[in-house]
Design a protein around this motif. Structure first.
Motif, PDB file in Angstrom:
ATOM      1  N   LEU A 137       0.833  -1.204   0.000  1.00  0.00           N
ATOM      2  CA  LEU A 137       0.000   0.000   0.000  1.00  0.00           C
ATOM      3  C   LEU A 137       0.865   1.250   0.000  1.00  0.00           C
ATOM      4  O   LEU A 137       1.925   1.273   0.614  1.00  0.00           O
TER       5      LEU A 137
ATOM      6  N   GLU B 124      -2.657   3.845   2.944  1.00  0.00           N
ATOM      7  CA  GLU B 124      -2.630   3.461   4.354  1.00  0.00           C
ATOM      8  C   GLU B 124      -3.384   4.470   5.212  1.00  0.00           C
ATOM      9  O   GLU B 124      -4.124   4.092   6.117  1.00  0.00           O
TER      10      GLU B 124
ATOM     11  N   LEU C 114      -7.024   3.922   4.790  1.00  0.00           N
ATOM     12  CA  LEU C 114      -7.443   2.738   5.543  1.00  0.00           C
ATOM     13  C   LEU C 114      -7.572   3.036   7.029  1.00  0.00           C
ATOM     14  O   LEU C 114      -8.543   2.619   7.668  1.00  0.00           O
ATOM     15  N   LEU C 115      -6.591   3.750   7.581  1.00  0.00           N
ATOM     16  CA  LEU C 115      -6.666   4.085   9.009  1.00  0.00           C
ATOM     17  C   LEU C 115      -7.900   4.916   9.312  1.00  0.00           C
ATOM     18  O   LEU C 115      -8.536   4.739  10.351  1.00  0.00           O
TER      19      LEU C 115
ATOM     20  N   LEU D  46      -5.620  -3.948   5.996  1.00  0.00           N
ATOM     21  CA  LEU D  46      -4.386  -3.534   6.666  1.00  0.00           C
ATOM     22  C   LEU D  46      -3.649  -4.755   7.222  1.00  0.00           C
ATOM     23  O   LEU D  46      -2.436  -4.881   7.067  1.00  0.00           O
ATOM     24  N   TYR D  47      -4.380  -5.649   7.844  1.00  0.00           N
ATOM     25  CA  TYR D  47      -3.790  -6.867   8.402  1.00  0.00           C
ATOM     26  C   TYR D  47      -3.095  -7.662   7.306  1.00  0.00           C
ATOM     27  O   TYR D  47      -1.941  -8.074   7.457  1.00  0.00           O
TER      28      TYR D  47
ATOM     29  N   TYR E  18       0.125  -6.005   6.059  1.00  0.00           N
ATOM     30  CA  TYR E  18       1.249  -5.931   6.992  1.00  0.00           C
ATOM     31  C   TYR E  18       1.692  -7.261   7.576  1.00  0.00           C
ATOM     32  O   TYR E  18       2.782  -7.345   8.134  1.00  0.00           O
TER      33      TYR E  18
ATOM     34  N   ARG F 231      -8.443   2.277  17.661  1.00  0.00           N
ATOM     35  CA  ARG F 231      -8.817   2.702  16.302  1.00  0.00           C
ATOM     36  C   ARG F 231      -9.333   4.127  16.221  1.00  0.00           C
ATOM     37  O   ARG F 231      -9.136   4.788  15.207  1.00  0.00           O
TER      38      ARG F 231
ATOM     39  N   PRO G  27       1.665   5.788   8.895  1.00  0.00           N
ATOM     40  CA  PRO G  27       1.138   4.504   9.368  1.00  0.00           C
ATOM     41  C   PRO G  27       2.192   3.419   9.547  1.00  0.00           C
ATOM     42  O   PRO G  27       2.188   2.713  10.558  1.00  0.00           O
ATOM     43  N   GLU G  28       3.114   3.281   8.606  1.00  0.00           N
ATOM     44  CA  GLU G  28       4.117   2.224   8.709  1.00  0.00           C
ATOM     45  C   GLU G  28       4.989   2.414   9.942  1.00  0.00           C
ATOM     46  O   GLU G  28       5.258   1.461  10.683  1.00  0.00           O
TER      47      GLU G  28
ATOM     48  N   ILE H 146       2.949   1.452  13.053  1.00  0.00           N
ATOM     49  CA  ILE H 146       2.768   0.010  13.224  1.00  0.00           C
ATOM     50  C   ILE H 146       4.075  -0.654  13.636  1.00  0.00           C
ATOM     51  O   ILE H 146       4.093  -1.496  14.546  1.00  0.00           O
TER      52      ILE H 146
END
Length: 127
Positions: free
Chosen positions: A4, A9, A12-13, A27-28, A31, A64, A73-74, A77
């Motif tokens: 992504l 990302e 998605l968040l 997302l799952y 990643y 969330r 995001p990366e 995470i």
């Protein structure tokens, strides 16, 4: 699953923060492989890797509503994953009844290595 973009990302968040289980699954899936490799490199345990992945995604889901504030995001995470690895290593040291001074020195070394590894990954991602 395709990699992504940071923009995808962030979208998605935003969807996950609104409770979208479908976006969470995307997302799952995006990643899972990267996190598995990253966490395994740090802890060298397949069982611990699985546990930590589940904890990472549980934390993302439980928090969330705050995901819209995440800028990268990366990095977010991977930071959760790094902190979960450190937590697991601390628990292992405690459960093994290691001498507290030795355990602290050992954990400080491991934490520095985890952080160094994390920073190297971030630098590699930038270019």
């Amino acid at each position: 699953m395709k990699h992504l973009t940071p923009y995808e990302e962030k979208l998605l968040l935003g969807e996950i923060s609104g409770g979208s289980e479908k976006a969470f699954r995307v997302l799952y899936d995006a990643y899972f492989g990267r996190l598995s490799a990253y966490i395994f490199k740090l802890c060298k345990s397949p069982v611990m890797t699985e546990e930590i992945i589940q904890e990472v995604f549980l934390k993302i889901w439980l928090n969330r509503t705050t995901l819209v504030e995440v800028e990268i995001p990366e990095a977010y995470i991977l930071s959760i994953a790094r902190n979960k690895v450190i937590d697991h290593l601390r628990r292992l040291a405690k459960d093994a009844n290691l001498d507290p001074d030795f355990a602290e020195k050992f954990l400080n070394f491991v934490i520095k290595e985890v952080i160094r590894h994390h920073e190297q990954i971030a630098a590699d991602l930038k270019g």
